[in-house]
Design a protein around this motif. Structure first.
Motif, PDB file in Angstrom:
ATOM      1  N   ASN A   1     -20.785  -9.030  14.959  1.00 19.97           N
ATOM      2  CA  ASN A   1     -20.633  -8.721  13.543  1.00 19.97           C
ATOM      3  C   ASN A   1     -21.871  -9.136  12.768  1.00 19.97           C
TER       4      ASN A   1
ATOM      5  N   GLU B   1     -20.314  -4.013  23.235  1.00 20.65           N
ATOM      6  CA  GLU B   1     -19.816  -3.389  22.019  1.00 20.65           C
ATOM      7  C   GLU B   1     -19.848  -1.869  22.124  1.00 20.65           C
TER       8      GLU B   1
ATOM      9  N   ARG C   1     -24.279  -1.019  13.076  1.00 21.32           N
ATOM     10  CA  ARG C   1     -24.781  -2.341  12.665  1.00 21.32           C
ATOM     11  C   ARG C   1     -26.301  -2.373  12.611  1.00 21.32           C
TER      12      ARG C   1
END
Lengths: 144, 413
Positions: free
Chosen positions: B88, B308, B316
């Motif tokens: 994140n 991911e 991202r």
């Protein structure tokens, strides 16, 4: 020439069929690679046949590309029926084009087709009858 | 043997001969024989498509384990640009890097820093590059091997500048030697990787004689430990050295944007790359300046050894990069010095590999093409894969090459 030791390929090219244009040249290219022909020669043949293919798609009512591969050379014939070329000398000039606007908008018709084809081939000949047959002949040597 | 080292290998016990990988392989390098897949080594480009599609996880990458660290006195991990997409955005990357260090490394080197330098070098190189256009990016080793095998006429278009991984390894080694007085063989450099093709490049590099990377460990292998470790970090060290320009290399198109070329094409996904290389070979894209071709969907963030989801990781990286709230920290002069001295350049010629060639002798090859044509017309054209070849035409080729027989076709009696 020993007829047995040659490959003959023939492709039908349709007028205005942009989606399939390039298929013949890609196919020919693949076969040349399987034959182990030098990369530089493959690229010359690829460009020459692609330009020929596009010319038939853009300018003619349809035609064929014929390729004969021998151990010494590759012969390419691009034969079509159509309006023909009025002034061959002019058509061979870089940048000269009779392609209509809607074709140019697609990114074609820059007037480099025939000059490119000539540049890629070792022997080049073009014959055309107005409102009849146009035949381009190209020979590219595999080894000199 | 070295010539055809591949990181992609098959676990025979897990394979049940299902043909998924065979159908997906972009270079037709896989056949199924006796209910097991086999990889034709000369044709494999290590793109990892088979690893991705295998439902039984039988296709794998040969990797090192952390055990190998013991061999070296000083251990350096190179953390890839893709690492930035694995967490994140609110996660402190310095904690992630520290989490990697805690696995037993003495140092963590940010690959994105090397991408920063290469960004500057390519900007410089483009000013007077005389190579045929479009220039082809040297980032993706699977695409480079694809060109060697299927598009050798485009070898001259490849830009002769190192990839970030290799430059990172060279810089890390040089620094450690200078700073700590270490000998080269006391230093072990490990690339944390998303990519099987990069693993191959360590043993069998392209454009250079020997790689400075000593081992490869996948993101997947250590992801859990990184997460665990990073959550225990209290004292934060500043590891991150990459700018958003370097980090952007992790997604398709990011490289071209960082370099600042306007007239570029970025293509991701190996089948799409093949289509565009075909067009380049036909001379249709001579007016394009830069071609960024990446084997994985999304770019390196789509690498089969990532954890991911590629689209999340890509998003991202995009959000991080689009901020452009920083500048490359390396000086232009330093980058040019690395370029002029050859430190960041290739030294070896890229060889074409005639893996598609039917015969050394052209007369024989011509005969074989004729046979293939004949055989293909006899086969049903269903491309069902039951014979163990990916298509009817591929079976015809295999027959002519002497690897199969027409009876392998279940529709032939």
């Amino acid at each position: 020439m020993n007829e047995k030791n040659s490959i003959k390929l023939e492709y039908e090219i349709l007028q205005n069929d942009f989606t399939r244009a390039g298929e013949a040249s890609s196919n020919i290219k693949k076969i040349l690679k399987q034959l182990g022909i030098e990369a530089k020669i493959v690229r010359k043949v690829a460009i020459a046949t692609y330009e020929a293919e596009m010319n038939i798609v853009i300018h003619s009512y349809g035609g064929i590309i014929k390729v004969i591969i021998t151990e010494q050379y590759i012969d390419i014939y691009a034969i079509d029926k159509g309006p023909g070329i009025k002034d061959i000398e002019l058509a061979m000039k870089e940048g000269y084009s009779t392609a209509p606007n809607h074709i140019r908008e697609l990114g074609f018709g820059a007037g480099m087709g025939l000059p490119n084809m000539k540049r890629c081939s070792d022997e080049f000949n073009i014959e055309s009858t107005p409102n009849g047959k146009t035949e381009v002949y190209m020979r590219i040597y595999i080894s000199k | 043997m070295e010539e055809y080292f591949h990181s992609v290998v098959l676990d025979k016990d897990r394979c049940n001969g299902c043909t998924n990988c065979m159908r997906r392989c972009p270079t037709e390098a896989i056949r199924v024989r006796d209910k097991k897949a086999i990889i034709i080594k000369e044709r494999c480009i290590d793109c990892g498509e088979c690893i991705r599609v295998c439902p039984y996880h039988a296709q794998q990458t040969q990797l090192d384990t952390l055990d190998k660290l013991k061999k070296y006195k000083y251990k350096i991990a190179i953390s890839p640009m893709t690492m930035y997409g694995q967490f994140n955005l609110d996660k402190d990357m310095n904690k992630v890097f520290k989490g990697i260090k805690m696995l037993g490394f003495d140092e963590v080197f940010d690959e994105g820093y090397a991408a920063d330098i290469i960004t500057l070098i390519i900007r410089e190189n483009l000013k007077n590059n005389q190579q045929p256009k479009p220039l082809i990016s040297s980032l993706c080793p699977a695409v480079l091997r694809l060109i060697q095998i299927r598009f050798p006429s485009l070898i001259d278009n490849i830009i002769r500048i190192e990839s970030p991984m290799e430059l990172a390894a060279r810089l890390a080694r040089k620094n450690a030697m200078e700073r700590y007085g270490l000998k080269s063989d006391e230093i072990g450099i490990f690339y944390i990787t998303q990519c099987p093709a990069k693993v191959t490049s360590i043993k069998n590099p392209i454009g250079i004689k020997n790689s400075h990377v000593d081992g490869a460990i996948s993101i997947k292998q250590i992801y859990g430990d990184i997460v665990k470790n990073s959550n225990t970090v209290e004292k934060i060290e500043a590891f991150r050295t990459a700018s958003t320009y370097g980090i952007d290399w992790a997604r398709a198109g990011g490289q071209s944007k960082s370099i600042g070329v306007d007239n570029y094409i970025a293509v991701d996904g190996i089948d799409n790359v093949i289509k565009v290389l075909e067009e380049i070979e036909l001379g249709k894209l001579n007016n394009i300046e830069y071609f960024e071709g990446l084997a994985c969907v999304g770019g390196c963030v789509g690498g089969p050894l990532c954890v991911e989801n590629p689209f999340i990781a890509k998003s991202r990286i995009r959000r991080l990069a689009e901020k452009r709230n920083d500048e490359i920290k390396v000086s232009r002069e330093y980058a040019i010095e690395l370029y002029d001295s050859g430190f960041a350049c290739w030294t070896e010629k890229i060889q074409s590999k005639g893996a598609m060639k039917l015969d050394e002798n052209i007369v024989e090859a011509i005969k074989k093409i004729e046979e293939i044509k004949k055989l293909t017309s006899l086969l049903p054209g269903l491309d069902c894969g039951s014979c163990g070849a990916p298509s009817c035409r591929a079976l015809a080729e295999d027959i002519v090459r002497g690897y199969s027989k027409i009876e392998d076709c279940i529709f032939k009696d």
